[in-house]
Design an enzyme around this catalytic site. Structure first.
Site: not given
Length: 349
Positions: A46, A218, A220, A245-246, A249, A287, A290, A328, A330
């Site tokens: 990430s 992930g 970006g 996380c990503l 989103q 982490n 966005y 996260h 995990e």
């Protein structure tokens, strides 16, 4: 003891000592407040395209332990205050300087990470460069953009991880830059995990007849991944889904929500979130740069919020048997504060 410079987009320059790879780099400058877990930070996909500043001043003390890697390093550069060249830990295999040299990542030590963090906190995330010489023209810094990050870090081929013990579930894990402990957490719970590339089609996923689908973390801008979002929309309501996380989103975007870039994001192993179901607070590892805009959530129900800034940290979509978290579960900040979410996911299956 070779000189090296950290050059910020606003023209601020920090002089330090070189370590790691003998090359220059450009990246988005971000900070993490985690006092431990530097190996997980360096190997977290990430951080693709970013220069990471460690707020905690002592880095490298327990060396490099490859068993603890979360992936292949994708960060552009690494910034620390004090670098330990002679680690002390029975598991240590070699030092941090060698790791960054081997992976082609330039580092700089001996700089005021507290001041750098204050600049990012006040001005927001900005681009920066690590170089052995100061360029006369810094216009290249404002032109830098992180693009196609998910494509750069996602697996290129399908992988299958057998369940630990008796197999209970078949999980399809779509890899947008996944941390390895997500798959390990499922494997430990009796799941056979098939890791799939980011560009896998919904038809290919459903052809596996999975009991559930996991959307990984992930790097970006999540809105950039329009093709991935379209495939997630085809999966909605057909199979239980969990996003991290990503993945959180992307699942939100697939349900009509919007996302936006944060001023400096949440990065660290000490981020407090509140569970809206029972008002309990948890310390989480995060982490991300966005966020899902809370006011754009119409088809889902907010699950968690960040205690510090009230940003969205989780959403449930009960009619679709899908839900997600921004943090996260995990990771091990507490050390296992929110690991129970994997159990809840399997119960929903």
């Amino acid at each position: 003891m070779k000189k090296r410079y950290l050059i910020l987009q606003d023209g601020t320059i920090f002089e330090g000592t070189a370590f790691g790879a003998e090359q220059a780099c450009v990246g988005e400058l971000v900070f993490t407040t985690a006092p431990v877990g530097y190996l997980e930070t360096i190997t977290d996909p990430s951080y693709c395209g970013q220069i990471v500043v460690q707020c905690f001043p002592l880095i490298g003390n327990y060396g490099v332990i490859e068993e603890d890697f979360e992936g292949v390093p994708a960060l552009s550069g690494y910034v620390v205050r004090h670098l330990c060249h002679e680690p002390s830990n029975y598991r240590a295999q070699y030092n941090l300087d060698k790791l960054l040299k081997d992976k082609g990542v330039p580092g700089i030590s001996g700089v005021d990470v507290r001041r750098i963090t204050e600049i990012i906190r006040d001005a927001g995330v900005m681009n920066a460069a690590i170089a052995d010489e100061i360029p006369s023209d810094l216009s290249f810094l404002s032109e830098y953009r992180i693009v196609n990050a998910v494509e750069r870090v996602s697996t290129k081929e399908r992988k299958v991880l057998p369940a630990q013990g008796a197999q209970k579930y078949e999980i399809a894990l779509i890899d947008y830059g996944e941390k390895r402990n997500i798959a390990r957490s499922l494997v430990r719970r009796g799941c056979r995990v098939t890791i799939l590339p980011h560009n896998v089609s919904a038809e290919e996923v459903l052809a596996l007849h999975p009991d559930g689908v996991m959307l990984s973390n992930g790097p970006g801008d999540p809105a950039e991944n329009t093709a991935c979002i379209a495939e997630i929309q085809k999966l909605l309501g057909k199979v239980p889904i969990m996003g991290i996380c990503l993945g959180h989103q992307l699942l939100a975007l697939a349900n009509g929500c919007t996302t936006r870039k944060m001023k400096f994001g949440h990065r660290g192993a000490n981020q407090p979130v509140r569970d809206l179901r029972n008002n309990r607070c948890y310390i989480t590892s995060q982490n991300h740069g966005y966020e899902v805009v809370a006011d754009s959530i119409h088809t889902g129900k907010p699950l968690f919020v960040h205690v510090n800034d009230a940003t969205c940290e989780g959403i449930a979509y009960p009619k679709l048997n899908a839900w997600s978290v921004q943090f996260h579960p995990e990771a091990c900040p507490g050390p296992r504060d929110t690991e129970f979410l994997f159990d809840q996911y399997l119960q929903s299956i």
